[in-house]
Motif scaffolding. Structure first.
Motif, PDB file in Angstrom:
ATOM      1  N   VAL A  25       1.886   3.117   2.934  1.00 51.24           N
ATOM      2  CA  VAL A  25       1.296   2.420   4.078  1.00 51.24           C
ATOM      3  C   VAL A  25       1.606   0.948   3.873  1.00 51.24           C
ATOM      4  O   VAL A  25       1.208   0.356   2.857  1.00 51.24           O
ATOM      5  N   ILE A  26       2.335   0.342   4.821  1.00 46.27           N
ATOM      6  CA  ILE A  26       2.903  -0.992   4.616  1.00 46.27           C
ATOM      7  C   ILE A  26       2.309  -1.978   5.619  1.00 46.27           C
ATOM      8  O   ILE A  26       2.250  -1.703   6.824  1.00 46.27           O
ATOM      9  N   ASP A  27       1.852  -3.133   5.119  1.00 42.58           N
ATOM     10  CA  ASP A  27       1.240  -4.127   6.008  1.00 42.58           C
ATOM     11  C   ASP A  27       2.300  -5.003   6.660  1.00 42.58           C
ATOM     12  O   ASP A  27       3.507  -4.810   6.465  1.00 42.58           O
ATOM     13  N   GLY A  28       1.854  -5.978   7.444  1.00 45.31           N
ATOM     14  CA  GLY A  28       2.768  -6.803   8.222  1.00 45.31           C
ATOM     15  C   GLY A  28       3.692  -7.673   7.394  1.00 45.31           C
ATOM     16  O   GLY A  28       4.728  -8.130   7.891  1.00 45.31           O
ATOM     17  N   SER A  29       3.351  -7.905   6.142  1.00 45.68           N
ATOM     18  CA  SER A  29       4.208  -8.712   5.272  1.00 45.68           C
ATOM     19  C   SER A  29       5.234  -7.870   4.529  1.00 45.68           C
ATOM     20  O   SER A  29       6.030  -8.406   3.757  1.00 45.68           O
ATOM     21  N   HIS A  69      10.372  11.692   3.442  1.00 45.30           N
ATOM     22  CA  HIS A  69       9.840  10.346   3.204  1.00 45.30           C
ATOM     23  C   HIS A  69       9.351   9.765   4.529  1.00 45.30           C
ATOM     24  O   HIS A  69      10.090   9.740   5.510  1.00 45.30           O
ATOM     25  N   PHE A  70       8.097   9.288   4.523  1.00 44.31           N
ATOM     26  CA  PHE A  70       7.482   8.793   5.754  1.00 44.31           C
ATOM     27  C   PHE A  70       6.637   7.569   5.437  1.00 44.31           C
ATOM     28  O   PHE A  70       5.524   7.681   4.923  1.00 44.31           O
ATOM     29  N   ASP A  71       7.171   6.383   5.731  1.00 47.27           N
ATOM     30  CA  ASP A  71       6.417   5.145   5.583  1.00 47.27           C
ATOM     31  C   ASP A  71       5.674   4.847   6.881  1.00 47.27           C
ATOM     32  O   ASP A  71       6.210   5.040   7.979  1.00 47.27           O
ATOM     33  N   ILE A  72       4.456   4.354   6.747  1.00 48.44           N
ATOM     34  CA  ILE A  72       3.618   3.995   7.883  1.00 48.44           C
ATOM     35  C   ILE A  72       3.484   2.476   7.897  1.00 48.44           C
ATOM     36  O   ILE A  72       2.925   1.888   6.973  1.00 48.44           O
ATOM     37  N   THR A  90       1.243   1.657  -7.221  1.00 51.61           N
ATOM     38  CA  THR A  90       2.455   1.628  -6.394  1.00 51.61           C
ATOM     39  C   THR A  90       2.177   1.699  -4.897  1.00 51.61           C
ATOM     40  O   THR A  90       3.037   1.368  -4.091  1.00 51.61           O
ATOM     41  N   GLY A  91       0.995   2.185  -4.523  1.00 52.43           N
ATOM     42  CA  GLY A  91       0.690   2.382  -3.114  1.00 52.43           C
ATOM     43  C   GLY A  91       1.256   3.664  -2.526  1.00 52.43           C
ATOM     44  O   GLY A  91       1.116   3.917  -1.338  1.00 52.43           O
TER      45      GLY A  91
END
Length: 204
Positions: A59-63, A188-191, A109-110
């Motif tokens: 899960v990736i934030d705006g930065s 692989h699925f990044d949000i 690692t998240g």
């Protein structure tokens, strides 16, 4: 004389904070004795029907930084397209598949990871078949309301092309944010919560 109904006002919203892990994954939060194993940890067993797959990502934030305190739940149909739910009326779902999983992201690692099976197709409310998909719910510190999205499979091009939900996304350049890419038995699925690659979220 008309009596006042005295409606209650909505409580102020709160972010999930650290309590989401304490309440939902106590063993992960190093609080033993609540459950033998945190609920949602295991979705399959040796008798589960269907193709075994792994789903992983961040899960990736705006930065562009992976969140390390996010928690994800998934819901999906079994390999025959049936849900493990009392409201399922089309048949009997696989009793050896929960259809539901919960995973906190790794605190270093998240990364999140689910061991599951590839779902079958289920009908939309008008009877058209949807492409195989998995529903995601994401909570984390700083998110007031849980976010809902879907994972679709990159190797299901024909089914994805006729999916009624994907067809309703106005900006087609955003459809790829819902598509997981396959590498062997792993998808692989990044949000992405914000930014150029922001994932499509659903208001449900």
């Amino acid at each position: 004389m008309v009596q006042s109904l005295g409606y209650l006002k909505e409580s102020a919203s709160q972010t999930a904070g650290p309590y989401v892990h304490i309440g939902l994954t106590p063993n992960f939060a190093e609080i033993p004795g609540v459950y033998p194993v945190d609920l949602g940890t295991t979705m399959v067993n040796e008798k589960t029907r269907g193709e075994r797959i792994t789903i992983t990502g961040h899960v990736i934030d705006g930065s562009g930084t992976p969140l390390r305190d996010a928690l994800i739940e998934i819901w999906q149909a079994d390999a025959s397209g049936l849900y493990n739910s009392p409201s399922e009326t089309r048949g009997s779902a696989d009793p050896h598949f929960t259809g539901w999983g919960r995973c906190p992201c790794d605190l270093s690692t998240g990364e999140y990871l689910f061991e599951t099976i590839k779902p079958g197709r289920v009908p939309f409310n008008d009877g058209r078949l949807m492409a195989p998909h998995i529903s995601f719910w994401i909570v984390a510190r700083g998110i007031n309301l849980g976010l809902n999205t879907r994972l679709y499979f990159g190797d299901e091009e024909a089914a994805n092309a006729e999916d009624p939900i994907l067809a309703r996304i106005e900006h087609k350049v955003r459809v790829p944010t819902l598509i997981a890419q396959r590498d062997g038995s792993t998808y692989h699925f990044d949000i992405h919560l914000q930014g150029e690659k922001e994932t499509v979220f659903f208001d449900i």
